[in-house]
Design a protein around this motif. Sequence first.
Motif, mmCIF file in Angstrom:
data_model
loop_
_atom_site.group_PDB
_atom_site.id
_atom_site.type_symbol
_atom_site.label_atom_id
_atom_site.label_comp_id
_atom_site.label_asym_id
_atom_site.label_seq_id
_atom_site.Cartn_x
_atom_site.Cartn_y
_atom_site.Cartn_z
ATOM 1 N N ALA A 71 0.807 -1.042 -0.050
ATOM 2 C CA ALA A 71 -0.064 -0.061 -0.007
ATOM 3 C C ALA A 71 0.952 1.487 -0.090
ATOM 4 O O ALA A 71 1.879 1.274 0.581
ATOM 5 C CB ALA A 71 -0.954 -0.013 1.143
ATOM 6 N N VAL A 72 0.473 2.370 -0.753
ATOM 7 C CA VAL A 72 1.156 3.513 -1.057
ATOM 8 C C VAL A 72 0.497 4.680 -0.878
ATOM 9 O O VAL A 72 -0.943 4.675 -1.003
ATOM 10 C CB VAL A 72 2.242 3.402 -2.240
ATOM 11 N N SER A 73 1.196 6.040 -0.925
ATOM 12 C CA SER A 73 0.146 7.054 -0.978
ATOM 13 C C SER A 73 -0.835 7.144 0.088
ATOM 14 O O SER A 73 -2.066 7.551 -0.104
ATOM 15 C CB SER A 73 -0.481 7.309 -2.253
ATOM 16 N N ASN A 74 -0.239 7.040 1.533
ATOM 17 C CA ASN A 74 -1.195 6.925 2.695
ATOM 18 C C ASN A 74 -2.436 6.178 2.203
ATOM 19 O O ASN A 74 -3.404 6.214 2.954
ATOM 20 C CB ASN A 74 -1.715 8.560 2.962
ATOM 21 N N GLY A 75 -2.060 5.030 1.732
ATOM 22 C CA GLY A 75 -3.285 4.006 1.672
ATOM 23 C C GLY A 75 -4.145 3.909 0.370
ATOM 24 O O GLY A 75 -5.127 3.424 0.326
ATOM 25 N N SER A 76 -3.985 5.475 -0.149
ATOM 26 C CA SER A 76 -4.817 5.903 -1.463
ATOM 27 C C SER A 76 -4.808 4.874 -2.549
ATOM 28 O O SER A 76 -5.653 4.620 -3.335
ATOM 29 C CB SER A 76 -4.815 6.962 -1.719
ATOM 30 N N CYS A 77 -3.496 4.014 -2.755
ATOM 31 C CA CYS A 77 -3.353 3.180 -4.003
ATOM 32 C C CYS A 77 -2.561 2.096 -3.510
ATOM 33 O O CYS A 77 -1.832 1.908 -2.270
ATOM 34 C CB CYS A 77 -2.238 4.065 -4.866
ATOM 35 N N LEU A 78 -2.590 0.891 -4.184
ATOM 36 C CA LEU A 78 -2.077 -0.304 -4.036
ATOM 37 C C LEU A 78 -1.004 -0.355 -5.083
ATOM 38 O O LEU A 78 -1.462 -0.258 -6.208
ATOM 39 C CB LEU A 78 -2.996 -1.082 -3.935
ATOM 40 N N ALA A 79 0.266 -0.895 -4.869
ATOM 41 C CA ALA A 79 1.311 -1.136 -5.926
ATOM 42 C C ALA A 79 1.453 -2.634 -6.122
ATOM 43 O O ALA A 79 1.501 -3.306 -4.878
ATOM 44 C CB ALA A 79 2.582 -0.548 -5.477
ATOM 45 N N SER A 80 1.591 -3.312 -6.937
ATOM 46 C CA SER A 80 1.592 -4.545 -7.395
ATOM 47 C C SER A 80 3.094 -4.580 -8.449
ATOM 48 O O SER A 80 3.202 -3.885 -9.282
ATOM 49 C CB SER A 80 0.569 -5.110 -7.954
ATOM 50 N N GLY A 81 3.812 -5.646 -8.054
ATOM 51 C CA GLY A 81 5.022 -5.873 -8.819
ATOM 52 C C GLY A 81 4.782 -7.501 -9.152
ATOM 53 O O GLY A 81 4.187 -8.381 -8.785
ATOM 54 N N ALA A 82 5.247 -7.501 -10.618
ATOM 55 C CA ALA A 82 5.201 -8.846 -11.333
ATOM 56 C C ALA A 82 6.484 -9.264 -11.695
ATOM 57 O O ALA A 82 7.643 -8.687 -11.683
ATOM 58 C CB ALA A 82 4.299 -8.511 -12.261
ATOM 59 N N ALA A 83 6.556 -10.578 -12.350
ATOM 60 C CA ALA A 83 7.563 -11.241 -12.635
ATOM 61 C C ALA A 83 8.251 -10.670 -14.121
ATOM 62 O O ALA A 83 9.270 -10.938 -14.537
ATOM 63 C CB ALA A 83 7.219 -12.622 -12.917
ATOM 64 N N ASP A 84 7.358 -9.883 -14.648
ATOM 65 C CA ASP A 84 7.882 -9.330 -15.813
ATOM 66 C C ASP A 84 8.619 -7.789 -15.644
ATOM 67 O O ASP A 84 9.047 -7.115 -16.450
ATOM 68 C CB ASP A 84 6.740 -8.902 -16.783
ATOM 69 N N GLY A 85 8.931 -7.614 -14.206
ATOM 70 C CA GLY A 85 9.570 -6.326 -13.941
ATOM 71 C C GLY A 85 8.682 -5.087 -13.884
ATOM 72 O O GLY A 85 9.317 -3.704 -13.609
ATOM 73 N N VAL A 86 7.349 -5.131 -13.980
ATOM 74 C CA VAL A 86 6.555 -4.001 -14.145
ATOM 75 C C VAL A 86 5.825 -3.810 -12.764
ATOM 76 O O VAL A 86 5.372 -4.813 -12.156
ATOM 77 C CB VAL A 86 5.341 -4.409 -15.275
#
Length: 427
Positions: A71-86
Motif C-alpha cells: 500500500a502506498v500514498s497513505n493507503g490511497s493506492c496499492l502497488a503490485s509488482g510482477a515477474a515481468d519487472g513491471v
Amino acid sequence: MLFGYLFPADPPLPFDFVIDGELVRRSLEQHLLQHNISPEAVVEVEYVPAVVPPEAKAALPHEDWITAVAAVSNGSCLASGAADGVVRLWSGGGECPLKYSAHKMGVTALAAVSTPQQQQQQQPSLLLSAGKDHALRLWQLTVGPHQQQQHNGAVNGVTRPSAQCVAVYLGHEESVQSVAASPGGDYCCSGGWDGQLLLWRTGQQLVDQASTSGLYETAEPAAGKNKRRKVGSAANGTTAAAAPLELRPTAALEGHVHCVAAVAWPEPGALYSGGWDHSVRRYDVETRANIDTYNGSKAIYAIAAPTTAGANAPSSSSGSSDVVAFGGSDRVLRIWDTRSVKGEGLAVKAYAAHESWIASIAWRPNSSYHVATGSHDGCVKVWDIRTAVPVGSLQHHKDKVLCVGWWASHMLASGGADCKLQLYDLP
C-alpha cells in the motif's frame, strides 16, 4: 442472547470471548477442562468485536505472475509488482492510473517508505522495489493531484501520473529477495540470495539530494520503457540526463549464511530477518548486533511484525516489537514472542496453517493480533493469533499464492501465479 440485549444493533454485532489471552472456540465447560481450570474458580471473560471473514471484492488481471504488493500514498493506492519487472498502481475503484518498468528482470519485493511529509500529504509517495537484477530502487510516485515545484521555486502545475527513479542501491551480488523500510522512513534494509542483509539510506533525504542535482530518471506511464529527462521539463521532453543516485550500503548485518528471504522493520530499534538457513534473527539496529535467534529445521520464506499496537492490545505489548510471525517450507505459521523467559521452545507458538509452503505473511495495520498468510496451496488465510483456528480461509486463486498485503486495515490483497491480483473486503 445477553449481548444482543445489552448491545442492540441491526444487523446484530458479532462478539468473540477471550479467557487468559486465548479466544474461546468451544463451550466454556470444554475450555475449562482443556486447561485444567476448576469449575469453582473465578474466570475473567473478556468480550471483543469479532473479526468477520473477508469477502472477495475484485480480481485485477496482470500479464505475469504477481510477486509483491504494498500500500502506498497513505493507503490511497496499492502497488503490485510482477515477474515481468513491471510495477502497477491501483486505485480503490480498480483502475490502474500508472504502470512502469521498474527492473530489467522480475520484481521480487515492494515496500512503501513513510515519511512525516507524506503523512501530512505534502509530498508524493515513495516506494522501494527489489528485483532479480541484483538492484534495489527508490521511486517517487506522483499519482494524485500533486504540484510539481521547479528549482526556482515556481509551481509547474498539476503533474500527470509518473514514477521517477530517485536512487539505485548497488551492493548485492545476486537477486534481492526482500526489502523493508524503517518506521521513520530514513533507512531501509534488504536481503538477498547472496546471504547479505544490508542497510541503506532512503526517504525524503535522497529526494532532496537528487533534486539538488536537477536530474533523475523518469519511467513513462504505461510505456514499459525508461526515458531520462530533467525534472520540471515538458511532459514529452526527452533531454538526456544523468542516472539516478547510486548508493552503497551503510552497514551489513552479519549472521545469515544463505538467502535472506524476508525482512521486517516494526520499530526504529528492532529489525527481524528470516532466511533459507532456517533461522529468524532479531537485530539491534543501533549496535548492528544480532541479539536473538530462532533456529528451526526448514527454510523461512516470510516474516511480519506489528508496527503499532492495536487499541485492544494489552498494555504489555503497546508499542512493542517483540512479537514476530514467520513461516516457510514446513507449512506452519509460527508466532515468536521474544519477551518469553521460558525458553526458546515455549516462546514460539505453532499453527498448522497450510498444505504447502507459506510464501507470504502480512500483519494487519493497527492490530496486535491479526495476520494474513498466503501459500503455494493457493489459499489465503486470516488469523487471530489468540487461537489456532483461522478466522477465514479464502480460495480464490487457481495457482500458487506468492504475496499478500493489507490495503489499510479494511482491505486485503493477494497475488499469485495465476496472474491475478485478488482484493478482499473486511466488513
